[in-house]
Design a protein around this motif. Structure first.
Motif, mmCIF file in Angstrom:
data_model
loop_
_atom_site.group_PDB
_atom_site.id
_atom_site.type_symbol
_atom_site.label_atom_id
_atom_site.label_comp_id
_atom_site.label_asym_id
_atom_site.label_seq_id
_atom_site.Cartn_x
_atom_site.Cartn_y
_atom_site.Cartn_z
ATOM 1 N N ARG A 145 0.842 -1.187 0.000
ATOM 2 C CA ARG A 145 0.000 0.000 0.000
ATOM 3 C C ARG A 145 0.881 1.242 0.000
ATOM 4 O O ARG A 145 1.869 1.324 0.732
ATOM 5 N N ILE A 146 0.508 2.210 -0.831
ATOM 6 C CA ILE A 146 1.124 3.529 -0.805
ATOM 7 C C ILE A 146 0.003 4.532 -0.578
ATOM 8 O O ILE A 146 -0.935 4.618 -1.381
ATOM 9 N N VAL A 147 0.068 5.268 0.529
ATOM 10 C CA VAL A 147 -0.937 6.272 0.862
ATOM 11 C C VAL A 147 -0.217 7.607 1.005
ATOM 12 O O VAL A 147 0.705 7.737 1.817
ATOM 13 N N ALA A 148 -0.622 8.594 0.210
ATOM 14 C CA ALA A 148 0.061 9.886 0.171
ATOM 15 C C ALA A 148 -0.833 10.983 0.723
ATOM 16 O O ALA A 148 -1.994 11.101 0.327
ATOM 17 N N THR A 149 -0.277 11.782 1.619
ATOM 18 C CA THR A 149 -0.963 12.985 2.095
ATOM 19 C C THR A 149 -0.263 14.221 1.571
ATOM 20 O O THR A 149 -0.159 15.246 2.253
ATOM 21 N N VAL A 150 0.237 14.105 0.343
ATOM 22 C CA VAL A 150 0.673 15.236 -0.475
ATOM 23 C C VAL A 150 0.030 15.056 -1.837
ATOM 24 O O VAL A 150 -0.310 13.946 -2.238
ATOM 25 N N GLY A 151 -0.151 16.158 -2.562
ATOM 26 C CA GLY A 151 -0.724 16.089 -3.901
ATOM 27 C C GLY A 151 0.365 15.922 -4.943
ATOM 28 O O GLY A 151 1.455 16.496 -4.817
ATOM 29 N N VAL A 152 0.111 15.128 -5.982
ATOM 30 C CA VAL A 152 1.078 14.919 -7.059
ATOM 31 C C VAL A 152 0.398 15.071 -8.412
ATOM 32 O O VAL A 152 -0.808 14.870 -8.552
ATOM 33 N N ARG A 153 1.196 15.443 -9.380
ATOM 34 C CA ARG A 153 0.728 15.502 -10.766
ATOM 35 C C ARG A 153 1.938 15.677 -11.665
ATOM 36 O O ARG A 153 2.581 16.709 -11.597
ATOM 37 N N PRO A 154 2.257 14.617 -12.416
ATOM 38 C CA PRO A 154 1.572 13.322 -12.545
ATOM 39 C C PRO A 154 1.910 12.392 -11.380
ATOM 40 O O PRO A 154 2.714 12.734 -10.515
ATOM 41 N N VAL A 155 1.296 11.203 -11.380
ATOM 42 C CA VAL A 155 1.682 10.185 -10.416
ATOM 43 C C VAL A 155 3.118 9.780 -10.716
ATOM 44 O O VAL A 155 3.433 9.420 -11.855
ATOM 45 N N PRO A 156 4.023 9.857 -9.749
ATOM 46 C CA PRO A 156 5.422 9.518 -10.025
ATOM 47 C C PRO A 156 5.579 8.090 -10.536
ATOM 48 O O PRO A 156 4.923 7.164 -10.047
ATOM 49 N N VAL A 157 6.449 7.920 -11.516
ATOM 50 C CA VAL A 157 6.732 6.594 -12.066
ATOM 51 C C VAL A 157 7.198 5.649 -10.960
ATOM 52 O O VAL A 157 6.855 4.462 -10.935
ATOM 53 N N SER A 158 7.968 6.195 -10.021
ATOM 54 C CA SER A 158 8.523 5.359 -8.955
ATOM 55 C C SER A 158 7.433 4.749 -8.079
ATOM 56 O O SER A 158 7.652 3.709 -7.450
ATOM 57 N N TRP A 159 6.259 5.382 -8.014
ATOM 58 C CA TRP A 159 5.195 4.836 -7.173
ATOM 59 C C TRP A 159 4.658 3.529 -7.740
ATOM 60 O O TRP A 159 4.363 2.601 -6.991
ATOM 61 N N LEU A 160 4.521 3.461 -9.048
ATOM 62 C CA LEU A 160 4.083 2.199 -9.642
ATOM 63 C C LEU A 160 5.196 1.163 -9.574
ATOM 64 O O LEU A 160 4.936 -0.027 -9.374
ATOM 65 N N GLU A 161 6.437 1.608 -9.734
ATOM 66 C CA GLU A 161 7.565 0.683 -9.611
ATOM 67 C C GLU A 161 7.666 0.131 -8.191
ATOM 68 O O GLU A 161 8.050 -1.029 -7.998
ATOM 69 N N GLY A 162 7.334 0.965 -7.199
ATOM 70 C CA GLY A 162 7.448 0.567 -5.802
ATOM 71 C C GLY A 162 6.197 -0.068 -5.230
ATOM 72 O O GLY A 162 6.146 -0.354 -4.024
ATOM 73 N N LEU A 163 5.191 -0.287 -6.073
ATOM 74 C CA LEU A 163 3.938 -0.901 -5.628
ATOM 75 C C LEU A 163 3.894 -2.348 -6.120
ATOM 76 O O LEU A 163 4.110 -2.626 -7.302
#
Length: 330
Positions: free
Chosen positions: A132-150
């Motif tokens: 699980r990755i839960v972010a309490t900051v806003g992003v745009r776009p979704v960082p590539v690393s988040w999908l790599e790290g999920l």
């Protein structure tokens, strides 16, 4: 608070007075500032409503045994909740601000909690792989690393910068994540890469938007509105014209809304005694026209298409929102 442990609020005040901590980070945070201080510029951190932290974790559908990445340590409140729920060995929390991480670590230690805390620009490489990755900051776009790290089958919860849109998505075998825009609303500060934010508008553009003579001067179709207080309208505007800054002034029966964009586009609408507004605008985007098109869509369809939209996030970070015949690519 656990039995036999000190009151964490009293402990925190002691930590703030620790001179070694102050020397290390400098008196740049609110809890270290003097009463007469008058800071300039944008805030770089804020306290999140506790119930909103809980809501974001609920959207994560966190289960026993999950490895969780908490993006945006802040005060450490959410990290503490996660560590109590999952166990400290199952929680990693990251923040770009060394002071916040340091202070949160001290607070958590005072509660007997020692999850993994790291100073990380979360838009870059992550320190692990997570369920699980839960972010309490806003992003745009979704960082590539988040999908790599999920992990495959893992679930991502975040908000889109400049909007109140909560996006949830689960990762498929091909590296794509599919999900939706939730019906709930949340707004968090934009993820930053260093000590401060870059200027959002060219110098002087705010004054131009407030006082300038537009290339086009027309009468608006709809009343003046405080865009920032109309969350769905503001979100849709930032989808259609990303990065637009808005402001609102009310002086008796005179109401003014202004819009400005980093590309030099600006618009100002002023109404007197509730009449339709006089609109000035300049630049390539025609920002008031964009706003009027959004409001027309709303009237024609009864609502804007954002809430409940399907979401597809590709491995390169492209995010596509779709609902009915409407589609937007972030």
């Amino acid at each position: 608070m656990r039995d036999g442990q000190a009151d964490p609020s009293r402990w925190a005040m002691t930590a703030y007075r620790d001179r070694s901590l102050i020397t290390r980070v400098g008196a740049v945070h609110a809890d270290l500032a003097q009463p007469e201080a008058r800071p300039q510029g944008k805030p770089t951190s804020s306290a999140t409503l506790p119930s909103l932290i809980v809501k974001m974790f609920q959207h994560g559908r966190i289960a026993d045994g999950d490895q969780l990445l908490d993006v945006g340590t802040g005060s450490g409140y959410g990290t503490a909740l996660a560590a109590l729920r999952l166990g400290e060995d199952h929680v990693t929390s990251v923040d770009v601000d060394p002071y916040l991480v340091d202070a949160a670590r001290c607070r958590l230690d005072g509660l007997g909690l020692r999850p993994q805390l790291e100073v990380v620009d979360a838009t870059g490489p992550l320190p692990g792989v997570y369920d699980r990755i839960v972010a309490t900051v806003g992003v745009r776009p979704v960082p590539v690393s988040w999908l790599e790290g999920l992990k495959t089958g893992g679930r991502l919860v975040t908000t889109i910068s400049g909007t109140s849109l909560i996006v949830t998505a689960e990762k498929l075998n091909d590296g794509t994540a599919l999900g939706q825009v939730e019906w709930d609303r949340a707004g968090f500060m934009h993820a930053r890469h260093g000590d401060d934010y870059a200027d959002d508008l060219p110098a002087g553009l705010r004054d131009t938007a407030l006082y300038g003579e537009g290339e086009a001067v027309t009468t608006g179709d709809y009343p003046v509105v405080d865009v920032q207080e109309a969350w769905d309208l503001a979100s849709m505007l930032d989808i259609e014209a990303p990065g637009t800054v808005t402001g609102y002034i009310e002086d008796g029966d005179v109401r003014t809304t202004w819009l400005a964009h980093p590309d030099g586009s600006w618009a100002r609408a002023t109404s007197y005694s509730g009449q339709l507004p006089l609109v000035h605008q300049s630049g390539p985007q025609g920002l008031w026209d964009v706003l009027d098109r959004i409001r027309s869509y709303w009237l024609q369809h009864g609502e804007l298409p954002l809430r409940g939209a399907r979401v597809r996030i590709t491995p390169d970070g492209q995010t596509v929102l779709r609902r009915g015949g409407w589609r937007a690519t972030l």
